[in-house]
Scaffold this active site. Structure first.
Site, PDB file in Angstrom:
ATOM      1  N   GLU A 294       0.005  -0.738   5.865  1.00  0.00           N
ATOM      2  CA  GLU A 294       1.090  -0.098   6.613  1.00  0.00           C
ATOM      3  C   GLU A 294       0.853   1.391   6.787  1.00  0.00           C
ATOM      4  O   GLU A 294       1.124   1.952   7.841  1.00  0.00           O
ATOM      5  CB  GLU A 294       2.429  -0.343   5.907  1.00  0.00           C
TER       6      GLU A 294
ATOM      7  N   ASP B 288       0.859  -1.194   0.000  1.00  0.00           N
ATOM      8  CA  ASP B 288       0.000   0.000   0.000  1.00  0.00           C
ATOM      9  C   ASP B 288       0.891   1.239   0.000  1.00  0.00           C
ATOM     10  O   ASP B 288       2.073   1.186   0.380  1.00  0.00           O
ATOM     11  CB  ASP B 288      -0.943   0.012   1.203  1.00  0.00           C
TER      12      ASP B 288
END
Lengths: 451, 451
Positions: free
Chosen positions: B141, B75
């Site tokens: 994250e 991500d």
């Protein structure tokens, strides 16, 4: 010499007509807020709006009589039933206890209608009006009296030329049972202190411990302004505070005021002083310093590990005689810069004074006050409290400075009237006795020897 | 013993295929952000959303080889051309200087695609893979790694059972030219301190000077937490800070870091220390305390003469070895309450610790670090900087605590890659040399004697 018989007749007339007076106040409360319109001056959005009119009026023009200027305002605070009112705010009702409840009943439609009733009562009772009266009723008081100061300055030598003294009825008794005359208000100096460091907000993990943090600097500066018990620490600022004389101190002993009233007003018992006298003295005749807040730091709910790049602290000092805003500004700026230098920070500081207003104090021994005091004794059978206030009513200073005449604050309502709050009220007795008081005050003026 | 010939072959293969690797990174950058969907866990609005998958993978299962877990995340931070990018953030371009520009190029798609290229290069070069590899690539994250800790704990004795060491490639070189290994991160304790006084906000004119002001109390407390030069004043908090040894101090002398880089990062020269070593030590191995802001006071532009009834200060302390969050909480609470008692205020205080995270430090003499250091020397012909960081990467501590294995932070990108910023980039040379570095690191591990 006051003609006591004439006054007694006047009182009787007022009593007989009091239901009419209440009816007029109801009509006044029902008049919606004057909507600013058309072309006038700029409003907040930059649209041209016409200000509500300032109503000037003259009643009597006898060179042998004193001329008294009375001020009031017909605009009111906003009010909605949904705010929590027990009745519709613009449909005035009278409670079984004789309270006239409605927006503006006390602030300030009661007093302005009261002055008009007072004139009519003289006509009805066929009593000669004792003074020349000038009225100045404005409609922008709740919005900073925009436009009023300009008008007063412009008309000082014209419409206001013959005024001998000013009477403003737009404040309140200290408590619930004893009338007062108000002769002092605190001034104010408002400040912004900006501390700038990094060019942008930083992450406290990456940079914490290695850069001078503007927030830390500002907090240290702010901690050096005032103690938790309210003592101002700025060098020299307290030097010009007028000494408390024995006579003045004595005056505080008779005031109608209790700490429990204050505690219920602030909804806590976190007052600094354990007695009424020191409390009132620190509200009225000593300066205070309040830290309002900080712009640029993290102020939302939750948490953010930001290291703010620039923070701007806001604080103000309430001024009392004989403090001068310009002198206070000099002292504040010097003190902040000196203290900042001691921090050893590489950040930069800027100090800005946003506005300053002088404290106001009138001579309570002036014939204007003596007349009002005598009138209170006539109506209420007691000497009035001589009070001051902690905040400011800017028009007071405007009149005093522009006309250079004694200004008296002569309240009609009680300390619990709730101006600006829900269920604002004016007691019928305050209204009716207030109309008599206005009359007696003008008659006392007419008989004053002192000029 | 490392097979140098095999490694040379591997390097050649990587060089020959580098355009393919760049193409794969371009494809990875072009994949839009994974949108959370369907039923999973609660998002901010209380809607049930499925979290992006955590990708677990195993390559090799030879009981005679070490098992290395590599972590990364797919991500990325949001990015829009309108944010100020010079090119479309999800259409990766290569500049004439060889910078691969696109969102996620460095954080963290470059490293995760790099690991996959490293495996393929071994296949292409027909070289035996030197370790068993496990991957753990997550997609949350940038949003607090929601769901990861639960998975790691659950799988610690299952999927992660045979892991011998962990390698995380999700940080950056200290500067622009010298590689580093990162062996420490600061922890954090975050606090709210609320001071309550009156039941509602008050007018500073009417009440200033007569009530204990919560804002004044909070400012005094805040001023007692940290000095303008960053020294924490809370009794006992510094006692557990590990002493700086000569060996550790010596290590700082070779680091590639200059104050001018820091000054350009913070866009000012307001650093506390005049030298690089103290600056880095205060970022990495000493605690710091940042005052983030105040909730409940006046924080908007403009001015308001409010006396706030309740103010909540927010601050955090960055922790270093051997500080313990629980012990720090005890000390902070006691200190604040003791200092508050000294103020003599009638207001009330409450102190709340919002969360605490331990500092993380790994043993840089462990074979995991020795292998990485040797690999850096092979690829870059210099010893890596041994660095720490001032912020936290929570997954690091999660792996260490759950698996009880050495964790290494092995960055691929440079200090100026601009993760989270516009024009995020990864230099082609860092990408290509990084793939070789990953390979050399794994071969060095395979030849380690030390366990």
């Amino acid at each position: 010499m006051v003609n006591d018989t004439a006054l007694e007749t006047l009182y009787k007339t007022v009593d007989q007509n009091q239901d009419d007076y209440v009816e007029r106040l109801r009509e006044a409360v029902a008049i919606p807020r004057y909507e600013a319109r058309d072309i006038g001056c700029h409003d907040m959005d930059g649209v041209n709006l016409q200000l509500p009119p300032i109503i000037l009026g003259t009643y009597g023009n006898d060179p042998n009589k004193k001329t008294i200027l009375v001020y009031g305002h017909y605009d009111v605070q906003p009010a909605l039933l949904e705010d929590g009112w027990d009745s519709k705010p613009f449909d005035m009702i009278e409670t079984p206890k004789g309270q006239l409840v409605g927006r503006g009943a006390s602030d300030d439609k009661g007093p302005i209608i009261g002055w008009l009733n007072c004139i009519e009562a003289h006509q009805n009772a066929d009593i000669e009006f004792p003074v020349n009266l000038k009225i100045c009723f404005e409609g922008m008081e709740e919005n900073g009296s925009e436009g009023l100061e300009e008008l007063i300055s412009k008309e000082a030598d014209k419409y206001f030329k013959d005024v001998d003294a000013v009477c403003i009825s737009d404040n309140y008794w200290l408590g619930m049972t004893k009338p007062c005359l108000t002769y002092g208000l605190r001034g104010i100096c408002a400040y912004k202190v900006a501390i700038s460091g990094p060019g942008k907000d930083l992450h406290s993990g990456v940079f914490g411990g290695t850069v001078h943090e503007p927030m830390t600097d500002l907090i240290h500066l702010f901690s050096k302004l005032v103690t938790p018990s309210g003592k101002i620490l700025i060098t020299g600022v307290n030097d010009d505070v007028a000494l408390l004389t024995d006579a003045e101190n004595q005056m505080y002993k008779s005031l109608e005021f209790s700490l429990s009233e204050l505690h219920s007003a602030i909804e806590s018992k976190t007052t600094i002083f354990d007695n009424e006298i020191e409390t009132l003295q620190h509200r009225w005749r000593y300066p205070s310093l309040t830290l309002h807040g900080i712009e640029g730091a993290f102020s939302s709910p939750g948490f953010k590990t930001v290291l703010p790049a620039k923070v701007t602290g806001k604080f103000s000092i309430r001024l009392v005689p004989n403090m001068d805003p310009n002198r206070v500004n000099e002292l504040v700026e010097k003190y902040l810069k000196d203290e900042f230098a001691k921090l050893g920070s590489k950040n930069t500081i800027s100090v800005e004074c946003l506005h300053g207003a002088k404290p106001w104090i009138a001579n309570p021994n002036h014939w204007n006050y003596v007349a009002a005091s005598n009138a209170v004794e006539r109506i209420f059978k007691c000497k009035p409290d001589l009070t001051r206030e902690g905040g400011s009513i800017p028009v007071t200073l405007t009149f005093q400075d522009a006309l250079n005449k004694n200004v008296l604050l002569l309240p009609m309502g009680r300390g619990d009237d709730g101006a600006h709050s829900i269920n604002e009220k004016l007691d019928r007795s305050n209204y009716v006795q207030g109309i008599k008081l206005f009359g007696a005050y003008l008659h006392e003026i007419a008989s004053c020897k002192d000029e």
